[in-house]
Design an enzyme around this catalytic site. Structure first.
Site, PDB file in Angstrom:
ATOM      1  N   ASP A  21       1.084  -0.846   0.003  1.00 19.42           N
ATOM      2  CA  ASP A  21      -0.236  -0.100  -0.307  1.00 19.42           C
ATOM      3  C   ASP A  21       0.814   0.800  -0.279  1.00 19.42           C
ATOM      4  O   ASP A  21       1.741   1.082   0.496  1.00 19.42           O
ATOM      5  CB  ASP A  21      -1.212  -0.289   0.898  1.00 19.42           C
ATOM      6  CG  ASP A  21      -0.574  -0.482   2.206  1.00 19.42           C
ATOM      7  OD1 ASP A  21       0.543   1.195   2.852  1.00 19.42           O
ATOM      8  OD2 ASP A  21       0.529  -1.119   3.020  1.00 19.42           O
ATOM      9  N   GLU A  69      -7.904   5.037  11.979  1.00 20.52           N
ATOM     10  CA  GLU A  69      -6.513   4.625  13.408  1.00 20.52           C
ATOM     11  C   GLU A  69      -5.998   6.152  14.284  1.00 20.52           C
ATOM     12  O   GLU A  69      -4.890   5.858  14.783  1.00 20.52           O
ATOM     13  CB  GLU A  69      -4.860   4.646  12.750  1.00 20.52           C
ATOM     14  CG  GLU A  69      -4.277   5.336  11.444  1.00 20.52           C
ATOM     15  CD  GLU A  69      -3.704   4.521  10.591  1.00 20.52           C
ATOM     16  OE1 GLU A  69      -2.356   4.862  11.941  1.00 20.52           O
ATOM     17  OE2 GLU A  69      -2.854   4.248  10.127  1.00 20.52           O
ATOM     18  N   ASP A  83      -9.351   4.031   6.167  1.00 18.15           N
ATOM     19  CA  ASP A  83      -8.387   4.153   7.269  1.00 18.15           C
ATOM     20  C   ASP A  83      -8.976   4.778   8.900  1.00 18.15           C
ATOM     21  O   ASP A  83      -8.433   5.674   8.682  1.00 18.15           O
ATOM     22  CB  ASP A  83      -6.772   4.519   6.686  1.00 18.15           C
ATOM     23  CG  ASP A  83      -5.235   4.582   6.969  1.00 18.15           C
ATOM     24  OD1 ASP A  83      -5.586   3.893   8.746  1.00 18.15           O
ATOM     25  OD2 ASP A  83      -4.489   4.610   6.410  1.00 18.15           O
TER      26      ASP A  83
END
Length: 424
Positions: free
Chosen positions: A39, A129, A127
């Site tokens: 990624d 986080e 994503d």
């Protein structure tokens, strides 16, 4: 990706996962069914980093939202196009620092989903986080809102994070109840170059389809991933048909041409949100005809910037061609500008699409156009969008970059900017 758990002591991670439960590996396929990939983000440059020869996929960052502030990754389109040219299955991820705020998530996805440069069905991962609120259920509701939005746009939603953050802030079982095997989880043994997963630190959780097993896949830093293919299904193949060749080095052979095959009358440059069916409707033909005309092996696989040959029924020069086409709203569009582009009345366009307020449309919205492609006006105007080139715009309108440059007083054909209005 940016990780917040980089300082977690390896011994702690190992202790937590030394005796992995059966559920952590439930349904995971044998090694020959798995695939490896990377990624990437702006830190890997314009072409990204496709890893090693065995790697078959890569997931590129398109941008993100930090508490409502939306930002682009300038490398996204070039990384996606380069990866596909190398035969990799390219997917997308979005940095989602919106906590429990569904309105911010909606704004983020309204902005990014029309810009996805990958086939329908491919992965769009959230994503998550950083920035979680103190309410686990509200955080989960926000994530589910985003994943449903992605699904409704025709893509495969995934949730990315790491195990400790997820357990502290998210009810991931609710995510799996609605989106089975949709987790992409990170856990690293150390920060040495690691080319193979260290299974003793696998983040034992149900529903993991992709494990990001290192942030140092290569010297200098690169995320390495393994798609675990739970229950025999490699999620990284979503959006890419069986005919997609990971090691393609040459274009597919053109099928034999029937003698009565219609001839191309022009070209069209694929834009974000386009489908072959929508393009066909715009030109009064069928997607099957366009597929044959362009030698496309997979009608669901188009990419931004692709030049298609187009054709349609020939109309009398004295009769304006009646058109019915579909337009997907892009960032910066107005209904008035769309109406002018297609030569229709803005209020008629609003009425036909059930729009009560002509001043309110949103990126990704589907607008059905009914009107006439009149030849009365020789002056056409185009507003430059992010990622445009003068050559691409010229191809779209059947002219040359030099002709547009001359008409608009442009001295450098490589220098245009978003928001610039060009006379075609």
């Amino acid at each position: 990706m940016r990780k917040l758990f980089n300082k977690v002591v390896v011994a702690m991670v190992t202790a937590m996962t030394l005796f992995m439960g059966v559920g952590g590996f439930a349904g995971v396929q044998a090694a020959d069914a798995r695939s490896y990939g990377t990624d990437v983000s702006k830190y890997q440059g314009a072409n990204g980093n496709l890893g090693y020869g065995r790697d078959s996929f890569s997931i590129a960052q398109i941008g993100g939202s930090i508490n409502g502030y939306i930002y682009d990754q300038w490398t996204y389109n070039s990384q996606m196009n380069y990866g596909r040219s190398a035969g990799k299955r390219m997917h997308t991820y979005i940095w989602m620092q919106t906590g429990a705020n569904q309105w911010q998530t909606k704004q983020m996805l309204d902005y990014f989903m029309p810009k996805i440069n990958a086939p329908k069905g491919s992965i769009v991962a959230l994503d998550y986080e950083s920035g979680a609120s103190g309410d686990i259920q509200a955080n989960t509701n926000n994530i589910l809102y985003g994943m449903r939005y992605i699904r409704d746009c025709g893509y495969t939603p995934m949730y990315y994070s790491y195990k400790p953050y997820t357990l502290a802030h998210v009810d991931y079982h609710r995510i799996l109840a609605e989106f089975p095997d949709s987790l992409w989880i990170a856990a690293y043994p150390n920060y040495n170059v690691t080319t193979e997963p260290v299974w003793s630190i696998f983040p034992s959780m149900d529903g993991i389809s992709i494990w990001q097993f290192t942030s140092t896949y290569m010297s200098g830093g690169l995320d390495g991933n393994i798609s675990l293919a739970p229950n025999g299904k490699d999620i990284t193949k979503n959006g890419y048909g069986a005919s997609y060749n990971n090691n393609q080095a040459k274009p597919a052979q053109q099928p034999s041409q029937p003698q009565n095959k219609p001839q191309a009358t022009g070209t069209y440059v694929v834009k974000s949100g386009d489908t072959l069916g929508a393009i066909a409707a715009r030109y009064g033909t069928t997607w099957q005809a366009l597929q044959s005309l362009n030698g496309l092996s997979n009608p669901n696989y188009l990419y931004i910037g692709q030049v298609l040959k187009v054709t349609g029924q020939v109309k009398s020069n004295n009769t304006p061609a009646t058109t019915q086409s579909v337009y997907y709203v892009r960032y910066g569009d107005t209904l008035g500008a769309i109406a002018n582009r297609y030569g229709v009345n803005v209020y008629t366009l609003a009425r036909n699409n059930g729009i009560s307020n002509v001043n309110w449309i949103y990126p990704g919205q589907r607008i059905v156009i009914n009107g006439t492609a009149s030849q009365a006006s020789n002056v056409r105007r185009y507003t430059v969008r992010y990622g445009d080139t003068l050559g691409g715009i010229a191809a779209r309108y059947g002219t040359s970059a030099w002709a547009i440059a001359q008409k608009n007083g442009i001295h450098n054909v490589n220098l245009i900017y978003p928001g610039q209005t060009l006379t075609i």
